[in-house]
Each structure stands twice: as C-alpha cells, then as structure tokens.
Design an enzyme around this catalytic site. Structure first.
Site, PDB file in Angstrom:
ATOM      1  N   HIS A   9      40.217  -2.352   6.740  1.00 32.23           N
ATOM      2  CA  HIS A   9      41.392  -1.676   7.285  1.00 32.23           C
ATOM      3  C   HIS A   9      42.301  -2.635   8.054  1.00 32.23           C
ATOM      4  CE1 HIS A   9      39.872  -1.946  11.393  1.00 32.23           C
ATOM      5  NE2 HIS A   9      38.680  -1.595  10.915  1.00 32.23           N
ATOM      6  N   GLU A  11      44.768  -3.828  11.392  1.00 35.02           N
ATOM      7  CA  GLU A  11      44.446  -4.078  12.799  1.00 35.02           C
ATOM      8  C   GLU A  11      44.615  -2.832  13.664  1.00 35.02           C
ATOM      9  OE1 GLU A  11      45.617  -7.854  15.312  1.00 35.02           O
ATOM     10  OE2 GLU A  11      47.134  -6.285  15.624  1.00 35.02           O
ATOM     11  N   ASN A  15      40.711  -4.010  17.941  1.00 37.53           N
ATOM     12  CA  ASN A  15      40.550  -5.317  17.304  1.00 37.53           C
ATOM     13  C   ASN A  15      41.252  -6.390  18.132  1.00 37.53           C
ATOM     14  OD1 ASN A  15      41.011  -3.989  13.945  1.00 37.53           O
ATOM     15  ND2 ASN A  15      39.112  -4.357  15.040  1.00 37.53           N
ATOM     16  N   GLY A  22      33.490   0.438  16.504  1.00 30.39           N
ATOM     17  CA  GLY A  22      32.554   1.126  15.629  1.00 30.39           C
ATOM     18  C   GLY A  22      33.049   2.476  15.160  1.00 30.39           C
ATOM     19  N   GLU A  82      32.260   2.703   9.709  1.00 36.55           N
ATOM     20  CA  GLU A  82      31.750   1.536  10.413  1.00 36.55           C
ATOM     21  C   GLU A  82      30.430   1.870  11.094  1.00 36.55           C
ATOM     22  OE1 GLU A  82      31.137  -1.360  10.581  1.00 36.55           O
ATOM     23  OE2 GLU A  82      32.963  -2.370  11.288  1.00 36.55           O
ATOM     24  N   TYR A  85      27.866   1.992  16.903  1.00 28.94           N
ATOM     25  CA  TYR A  85      27.293   1.107  17.921  1.00 28.94           C
ATOM     26  C   TYR A  85      26.828   1.850  19.170  1.00 28.94           C
ATOM     27  CZ  TYR A  85      29.006  -2.814  15.158  1.00 28.94           C
ATOM     28  OH  TYR A  85      29.225  -3.725  14.146  1.00 28.94           O
ATOM     29  N   LYS A  92      34.086  -4.307  25.604  1.00 32.52           N
ATOM     30  CA  LYS A  92      34.602  -5.646  25.344  1.00 32.52           C
ATOM     31  C   LYS A  92      33.468  -6.599  24.970  1.00 32.52           C
ATOM     32  CE  LYS A  92      39.030  -5.702  27.715  1.00 32.52           C
ATOM     33  NZ  LYS A  92      39.919  -6.471  28.617  1.00 32.52           N
TER      34      LYS A  92
END
Length: 202
Positions: A9, A11, A15, A22, A82, A85, A92
């Site tokens: 995909h 930005e 990102n 995630g 994705e 997470y 970060k």
C-alpha cells in the site's frame, strides 16, 4: 499459470512517523501515499488484469481502489491484512528498539521476538500460514493475471513462502507501492520473478 503481482500500500502517517503499522492501526493513506498510488496507476494497465484482491484495511483498500480505476470488483481477503502486533501496534520503533533490541533489527524491522514483549501479538508463523493458504487458492485460478494489494510484512511473507528463505530478517521491507511478481502453476509450484519494483512493471 497464474501471474501474481503483489503490491504494498501507499504511505501512511504512521509509516512516516516510524511507528509499527499493524492491523489494529488502520490508518488511511496520507497525501504522499495517494500520489504514490496514482503514479503506479499510470504505470500498470489494469485492463490487462483478470482480478484484484486486497487487504480490507483502509490503506490497502484505498490503494487498490486507485489502481483498479473501477475496472474490477475488488475481492477483500482478510488473509492479506498486516500482522496484528497487539499492544505494539502504533508504537514508535526507536523506544521499542532501545528497550528490546532483540525485537527490532538493524533495518528497523520488527523481528519474531517481539511476541515475547507485546501482548496479544500475532506470531509470524501464523502470518506465513495464511499467506500459504492464499497462495494455494491462487494456483486454482487457471491462466490469470492477478493484482494483490497488501502490506509490508505480508509482502515479505509472500517472499518467504515462495523462496523458503530460512530467516525473514534477510528480506528487506518493500517500498510503498513496491511490486513483487510471482508465477504459480496448477501443481502448486511458485517462482519469484522480481521483488519490490517501483518501475519496469511487466
């Protein structure tokens, strides 16, 4: 034979901010991400594709809509989302790397060790399993040219599933709108043609 073009995909703000992006962090494309998708739209000829599949997350689906130009029905497939997470989704990278250096590698990519620290994190083995299942389904399509829009780690997972590379740490993150091409046959054989191209898409 199926020609499979796998696209990351465009930005997102997460990102750009170097956050872990995630499945829980369902961010839209930013202005640059939209411009990236518009650029690839002008490079590929969607009319030559037989089908398009996308992760249902907003950043992937918007990318798919731009690339598709209303030409096909977009098949949303949750196996393409994705990695989840867990409690690390959206945090970060730099603070996480300082606290848990074994969980973030020298390329600022999350390693499989992250599950030792993140609550409810999805294992990488589970991601490989769902991508293997998706690839298996693709082998049954016959002679088709298929566009797949997904995510950074998922595109790395495609590479691992196809090449059987022992350690995914050796597979770098694809660029936003980077395209990887695979060829599959009815016997379930997969071949990598190229990885993460942003030009010379054939």
């Amino acid at each position: 034979m199926v020609e499979l073009y796998v696209v990351r995909h465009g930005e997102t703000s997460t990102n750009k901010e170097l956050r872990i992006n995630g499945s829980i962090t369902d961010q839209p494309l930013n202005e640059n991400g939209i411009a990236q998708a518009e650029n690839l739209k002008n490079i590929i000829n969607i009319s030559k594709f037989d089908a398009i599949y996308s992760s249902p997350l907003r950043r992937a689906l918007k990318t798919a809509e731009i690339l598709n130009q209303g030409f096909h029905n977009i098949n949303k497939d949750s196996r393409l989302v994705e990695t989840n997470y867990g409690s690390w989704d959206g945090i970060k990278l730099e603070p996480a790397k300082k606290k848990h250096p074994d969980a973030i590698d020298e390329h600022n990519l999350v390693t499989d060790k992250y599950v030792n620290y993140a609550e409810n994190g999805e294992t990488y083995e589970h991601v490989y399993l769902r991508i293997s299942e998706f690839m298996s389904d693709m082998t049954n399509l016959g002679d088709k040219k298929v566009l797949v829009v997904c995510h950074g780690f998922v595109q790395r997972a495609f590479f691992k599933v196809v090449t059987n590379i022992p350690d995914i740490v050796n597979v770098l993150q694809p660029d936003n709108l980077g395209v990887s091409k695979y060829i599959t046959d009815e016997l379930g054989n997969y071949n990598l043609v190229y990885y993460s191209r942003i030009n010379n898409i054939d």
